[in-house]
Design a protein around this motif. Structure first.
Motif, PDB file in Angstrom:
ATOM      1  N   ARG A  62     -93.245 -79.932  10.397  1.00 17.23           N
ATOM      2  CA  ARG A  62     -93.130 -81.507   9.985  1.00 17.23           C
ATOM      3  C   ARG A  62     -92.530 -81.515   8.531  1.00 17.23           C
ATOM      4  N   ALA A  63     -93.066 -80.688   7.592  1.00 18.72           N
ATOM      5  CA  ALA A  63     -92.716 -80.683   6.165  1.00 18.72           C
ATOM      6  C   ALA A  63     -91.170 -80.578   6.023  1.00 18.72           C
ATOM      7  N   GLY A  64     -90.734 -79.454   7.008  1.00 14.92           N
ATOM      8  CA  GLY A  64     -89.195 -79.154   6.968  1.00 14.92           C
ATOM      9  C   GLY A  64     -88.527 -80.135   7.382  1.00 14.92           C
ATOM     10  N   LEU A  65     -89.040 -80.858   8.515  1.00 11.45           N
ATOM     11  CA  LEU A  65     -88.206 -82.135   9.000  1.00 11.45           C
ATOM     12  C   LEU A  65     -87.944 -83.242   7.776  1.00 11.45           C
ATOM     13  N   ASP A  66     -89.248 -83.425   7.088  1.00 15.49           N
ATOM     14  CA  ASP A  66     -89.390 -84.397   5.982  1.00 15.49           C
ATOM     15  C   ASP A  66     -88.256 -83.936   5.008  1.00 15.49           C
ATOM     16  N   ARG A  67     -88.210 -82.698   4.771  1.00  6.57           N
ATOM     17  CA  ARG A  67     -87.172 -82.328   3.768  1.00  6.57           C
ATOM     18  C   ARG A  67     -85.846 -81.966   4.097  1.00  6.57           C
ATOM     19  N   TYR A  68     -85.631 -82.423   5.428  1.00  9.07           N
ATOM     20  CA  TYR A  68     -84.140 -82.065   6.109  1.00  9.07           C
ATOM     21  C   TYR A  68     -83.804 -80.772   5.964  1.00  9.07           C
ATOM     22  N   GLU A  69     -84.435 -79.759   6.184  1.00  7.75           N
ATOM     23  CA  GLU A  69     -84.139 -78.514   6.068  1.00  7.75           C
ATOM     24  C   GLU A  69     -83.313 -77.816   7.112  1.00  7.75           C
ATOM     25  N   PRO A  70     -82.018 -77.181   6.868  1.00  4.29           N
ATOM     26  CA  PRO A  70     -81.285 -76.604   7.639  1.00  4.29           C
ATOM     27  C   PRO A  70     -81.985 -76.145   8.949  1.00  4.29           C
ATOM     28  N   VAL A  71     -82.877 -75.200   8.813  1.00  3.82           N
ATOM     29  CA  VAL A  71     -83.590 -74.501   9.429  1.00  3.82           C
ATOM     30  C   VAL A  71     -84.259 -75.045  10.716  1.00  3.82           C
ATOM     31  N   THR A  72     -84.696 -76.665  10.507  1.00  4.60           N
ATOM     32  CA  THR A  72     -84.985 -77.582  11.587  1.00  4.60           C
ATOM     33  C   THR A  72     -84.099 -78.015  12.469  1.00  4.60           C
ATOM     34  N   GLY A  73     -82.698 -77.928  12.103  1.00  2.00           N
ATOM     35  CA  GLY A  73     -81.716 -78.458  12.682  1.00  2.00           C
ATOM     36  C   GLY A  73     -81.396 -79.871  12.025  1.00  2.00           C
ATOM     37  N   LEU A  74     -82.239 -80.379  11.408  1.00  2.00           N
ATOM     38  CA  LEU A  74     -82.201 -81.750  10.979  1.00  2.00           C
ATOM     39  C   LEU A  74     -81.417 -81.824   9.633  1.00  2.00           C
ATOM     40  N   CYS A  75     -80.425 -81.507   9.509  1.00  2.00           N
ATOM     41  CA  CYS A  75     -79.528 -81.587   8.197  1.00  2.00           C
ATOM     42  C   CYS A  75     -78.078 -81.734   8.701  1.00  2.00           C
ATOM     43  N   ASP A  76     -77.566 -82.902   7.894  1.00  2.00           N
ATOM     44  CA  ASP A  76     -76.264 -83.534   8.676  1.00  2.00           C
ATOM     45  C   ASP A  76     -75.232 -83.115   7.510  1.00  2.00           C
ATOM     46  N   HIS A  77     -75.594 -82.198   6.591  1.00  2.00           N
ATOM     47  CA  HIS A  77     -74.290 -81.754   5.595  1.00  2.00           C
ATOM     48  C   HIS A  77     -73.405 -81.085   6.552  1.00  2.00           C
ATOM     49  N   PRO A  78     -72.247 -81.612   6.377  1.00  2.00           N
ATOM     50  CA  PRO A  78     -70.938 -80.958   7.175  1.00  2.00           C
ATOM     51  C   PRO A  78     -71.007 -79.365   7.125  1.00  2.00           C
ATOM     52  N   ALA A  79     -71.037 -78.856   6.055  1.00  2.00           N
ATOM     53  CA  ALA A  79     -71.330 -77.352   6.109  1.00  2.00           C
ATOM     54  C   ALA A  79     -72.376 -76.652   7.136  1.00  2.00           C
ATOM     55  N   VAL A  80     -73.382 -77.397   6.877  1.00  2.00           N
ATOM     56  CA  VAL A  80     -74.555 -76.653   7.741  1.00  2.00           C
ATOM     57  C   VAL A  80     -74.278 -77.169   9.206  1.00  2.00           C
ATOM     58  N   VAL A  81     -73.746 -78.206   9.563  1.00  2.00           N
ATOM     59  CA  VAL A  81     -73.512 -78.602  10.887  1.00  2.00           C
ATOM     60  C   VAL A  81     -72.565 -77.569  11.525  1.00  2.00           C
ATOM     61  N   ASP A  82     -71.346 -77.180  10.656  1.00  2.00           N
ATOM     62  CA  ASP A  82     -70.381 -76.367  11.136  1.00  2.00           C
ATOM     63  C   ASP A  82     -71.028 -74.868  11.153  1.00  2.00           C
ATOM     64  N   PHE A  83     -71.891 -74.567  10.117  1.00  2.00           N
ATOM     65  CA  PHE A  83     -72.442 -73.029  10.246  1.00  2.00           C
ATOM     66  C   PHE A  83     -73.352 -72.890  11.392  1.00  2.00           C
ATOM     67  N   HIS A  84     -74.032 -73.986  11.728  1.00  2.00           N
ATOM     68  CA  HIS A  84     -74.735 -73.976  12.998  1.00  2.00           C
ATOM     69  C   HIS A  84     -74.015 -73.758  14.361  1.00  2.00           C
ATOM     70  N   ARG A  85     -72.780 -74.633  14.134  1.00  2.00           N
ATOM     71  CA  ARG A  85     -72.070 -74.538  15.390  1.00  2.00           C
ATOM     72  C   ARG A  85     -71.400 -73.154  15.614  1.00  2.00           C
ATOM     73  N   LEU A  86     -70.920 -72.402  14.531  1.00  2.00           N
ATOM     74  CA  LEU A  86     -70.360 -71.158  14.537  1.00  2.00           C
ATOM     75  C   LEU A  86     -71.414 -70.403  15.025  1.00  2.00           C
ATOM     76  N   VAL A  87     -72.690 -70.433  14.798  1.00  2.00           N
ATOM     77  CA  VAL A  87     -73.857 -69.396  15.205  1.00  2.00           C
ATOM     78  C   VAL A  87     -74.045 -69.815  16.552  1.00  2.00           C
ATOM     79  N   PHE A  88     -74.242 -70.854  17.175  1.00  2.00           N
ATOM     80  CA  PHE A  88     -74.644 -71.246  18.433  1.00  2.00           C
ATOM     81  C   PHE A  88     -73.613 -71.019  19.490  1.00  2.00           C
ATOM     82  N   THR A  89     -72.272 -71.055  19.047  1.00  2.00           N
ATOM     83  CA  THR A  89     -71.286 -70.953  19.948  1.00  2.00           C
ATOM     84  C   THR A  89     -70.436 -69.679  20.035  1.00  2.00           C
ATOM     85  N   THR A  90     -71.143 -68.600  19.206  1.00  2.00           N
ATOM     86  CA  THR A  90     -70.142 -67.335  19.231  1.00  2.00           C
ATOM     87  C   THR A  90     -71.524 -66.321  20.115  1.00  2.00           C
ATOM     88  N   PRO A  91     -71.198 -65.969  21.120  1.00  2.00           N
ATOM     89  CA  PRO A  91     -72.050 -64.903  21.732  1.00  2.00           C
ATOM     90  C   PRO A  91     -72.846 -63.830  20.754  1.00  2.00           C
TER      91      PRO A  91
END
Length: 200
Positions: free
Chosen positions: A95-124
């Motif tokens: 919950r504390a991570g969500l409140d800080r919008y930490e990337p590890v919680t998935g709740l971070c809308d910085h474009p570089a973080v969103v693109d980074f997670h897309r890279l990880v999740f879509t590369t087998p």
């Protein structure tokens, strides 16, 4: 002349960061499978042997950011407040991570973080390597729950980490679909509260 230990450590950290930044930039621009280790070494201006001293596999060039959080769940359990249950501590930490919008919680809308997670999740191959990190985390958490650990501790650890993984992936997907982190936050908090309540 021998360099002082502190200076040597700082130089190594700078080299490691430069390699990682070059790698992620190339992977985001061209795709993980389209970039070779030689390409990364050239972009970072280091030799391939030097690169492999810092990152044992190509996947580690990306996933070192997750490695920074390795053992975190076990640490949260070991350092929990007096009288606090392990699951309550993990819930509070998430919950504390969500409140800080930490990337590890998935709740971070910085474009570089969103693109980074897309890279990880879509590369087998990255998803496969990430599973190894999760298994190591699971073992560490099980040992924090029960030094044995017995099968019940391993099951509890696996369930807790699966909940965090699903919550983070769900948050990221909502943001990847175009919503803001601030907009998703109330839903993310509700989802986390309900999920951890079921765990307890």
């Amino acid at each position: 002349m021998i360099e002082p230990t502190g200076l040597r450590a700082r130089k190594k950290a700078r080299t490691r960061d430069a390699i990682a930044e070059a790698a992620v930039s190339l992977f985001l621009a061209r795709g993980f499978d389209q970039v070779s280790v030689s390409d990364v070494a050239a972009a970072a201006e280091v030799s391939k042997p030097t690169l492999f001293r810092y990152f044992p596999t190509k996947e580690d060039l990306v996933l070192h950011r997750f490695a920074d959080h390795q053992g975190e769940a076990a640490r949260v359990v070991r350092e929990r407040r007096l009288g606090e249950s392990p699951m309550a501590a993990l819930h509070r930490h998430f919950r504390a991570g969500l409140d800080r919008y930490e990337p590890v919680t998935g709740l971070c809308d910085h474009p570089a973080v969103v693109d980074f997670h897309r890279l990880v999740f879509t590369t087998p191959s990255l998803a496969g390597r990430l599973t190894q990190y999760l298994l190591e985390d699971e073992q560490a958490l099980a040992e924090a729950l029960d030094p044995g650990p017995d099968v019940q501790a391993r099951l509890r650890a696996a369930q807790a980490l699966a909940v965090q993984r699903v919550l983070a992936r769900t948050n990221w997907q909502k943001i990847a679909d175009g919503r803001t982190a601030r907009d998703v936050h109330p839903e993310a908090v509700t989802d986390a509260d309900q999920a951890f309540a079921r765990l307890r």
